[in-house]
Design an enzyme around this catalytic site. Sequence first.
Site, PDB file in Angstrom:
ATOM      1  N   THR A  41      11.718  20.188 142.269  1.00 54.81           N
ATOM      2  CA  THR A  41      11.610  18.836 141.689  1.00 54.81           C
ATOM      3  C   THR A  41      10.707  17.927 142.513  1.00 54.81           C
ATOM      4  OG1 THR A  41      13.773  18.980 140.643  1.00 54.81           O
ATOM      5  CG2 THR A  41      12.970  16.770 141.122  1.00 54.81           C
ATOM      6  N   SER A  87      14.463  28.309 140.100  1.00 51.03           N
ATOM      7  CA  SER A  87      15.104  29.355 139.276  1.00 51.03           C
ATOM      8  C   SER A  87      14.238  30.608 139.253  1.00 51.03           C
ATOM      9  CB  SER A  87      15.311  28.862 137.842  1.00 51.03           C
ATOM     10  OG  SER A  87      16.266  27.839 137.838  1.00 51.03           O
ATOM     11  N   ASP A 118      17.980  24.035 143.210  1.00 52.19           N
ATOM     12  CA  ASP A 118      18.913  24.912 142.474  1.00 52.19           C
ATOM     13  C   ASP A 118      19.243  26.200 143.227  1.00 52.19           C
ATOM     14  OD1 ASP A 118      18.958  23.039 140.493  1.00 52.19           O
ATOM     15  OD2 ASP A 118      17.664  24.139 139.101  1.00 52.19           O
ATOM     16  N   CYS A 307      37.524  29.484 146.400  1.00 55.18           N
ATOM     17  CA  CYS A 307      37.639  28.130 146.981  1.00 55.18           C
ATOM     18  C   CYS A 307      36.415  27.855 147.849  1.00 55.18           C
ATOM     19  CB  CYS A 307      38.872  28.020 147.861  1.00 55.18           C
ATOM     20  SG  CYS A 307      40.407  28.308 146.994  1.00 55.18           S
TER      21      CYS A 307
END
Length: 369
Positions: A41, A87, A118, A307
Site C-alpha cells: 500500500t 498477496s 497483508d 489463541c
Amino acid sequence: MQINDKKNRIFCIYASFFVILHRKIVFNTMSKVLLISTGGTITMVRDKVSGALVPADIETFKAYMPELFAGTIKVEIEAFSPLLDSSDVNPAGWLHMAQMVYDHYEEYDGFVILHGTDTMSYSASALSFMLENLSKPVVFTGSQLPVGVLRSDAKENLLTAIEIAAAKDEEGNAIVPEVTIYFEDRLFRANRTTKRNAEHFSAFNSYNYPALAKAGVHITYQPHLVHYSDPKSPLVLHTQFDQNVAVLKLFPGIQQPVVRALLRTRGLKGVVLETFGAGNAPTDKWLYRELKAAVDRGIIIVNKTQCNTGSVEMGLYAVSLNLMKAGVISGYDITTEALLTKMMLVFGEDPEHAKELLSKDFCGEMTVE
Ligand code: ASP
C-alpha cells in the site's frame, strides 16, 4: 540536531547523539541504509479504471518522499520490478529480498524493506530464518494508507525504520541486529508478529514477546530483549524452500473426510495443526487414527494453538493426550507465520533432521519450555 525536535523528525533523518537506557546511540554521518522496495500500500495509487489500489512505480514513490534524500543518512534504493501487492509475494520473493541483503551486506549499515502489510509477517519471518548470524538490522515496514494520501502513516513509518536501521552504539555495533517489523510506534521481532488489524495504523502485534523498541519523541530501545548473533560468525544465506506444507485448523464439528483429504495430499511433508486453547483437540477416534497414520507416513505435525497469546502445553488436559500419542510435536508459543516459513526452510534445507529442528528455537521465534 536533537531527536526531541518532533516537528522536524518526519521531514529529515537525524545524524545525532542521544542517550537512551544508558546507551549512547550514534548515527554516524556516513551511515548508509539500503531501502528495498517490494511494493505494498505504501507505494500504491488508485487505478483510474477500476478504482482499486495498485502498486505505482518506484519513481512515483520517490517523488512523494523527498525526505529520503534530504537527511544525513545516505539512503539508496533497490526495487522489485514490478512492485507487488504482498498477496503475490511468495518464497521466490523472499529469496529475492534475502539475496539483495546478502549481496549488499558489506556495503550498508542496515536494511529497510518496504512491503505490503497483508503478508509482511510471513516474509519477515522467512528472512529471519534465511539470514543466519545476522549482525545488521533488517527492518520491514509499510503503511495502511498510500504515501500520497494526506493522512498517510507512510512517512512516519519509513523514516523511523531508516533511523532504526542506521542506529549503532559507540563501538559501531547495530542496536537491533535482527529482522524486525517497525509499525506505528513499535519495533517487533519479525518472527513474533501477526497482522492483527486491517484498518488501524497499529496493524501488527507481537503477542508472545515484548516490543524491542517504542518510538515517541525518543526511540526507547530494549537491548536486553534483542537477539544477538555471534559477531564472529559470518552471515549464512539459506535458500532452499519446500512448499509441501499445510495448515489444518480444527473446529468443533470438523469431519473426517476434510482431515483425511488434507493429510493425504500427495507430497505433503509438514502440517501446522491449529488446535484449541493450550493445544487441545476433539477426542474422536478417527482423528487420532488419521493423525497417527500421517505421522507414520513421515509427515511432521506441529501443534500450534489458535489463541494469539500463550503456549501449547500438551498433556495439561486429557484432550491433548491423543495428539502426543499420535506423535504430534509442540510448537510452543510460535506464530503460524513463523512456523510455516520455518517448516518450508527446514524441509528444503535439512529434511532428515526436520523433527529435531522444528522442536528447536532458531533465533527467538519461540519459547521452548
Ligand atoms: N494489500 C496490501 C498489501 O499487502 C495491503 C497493505 O500494504 O497494507 O500489499
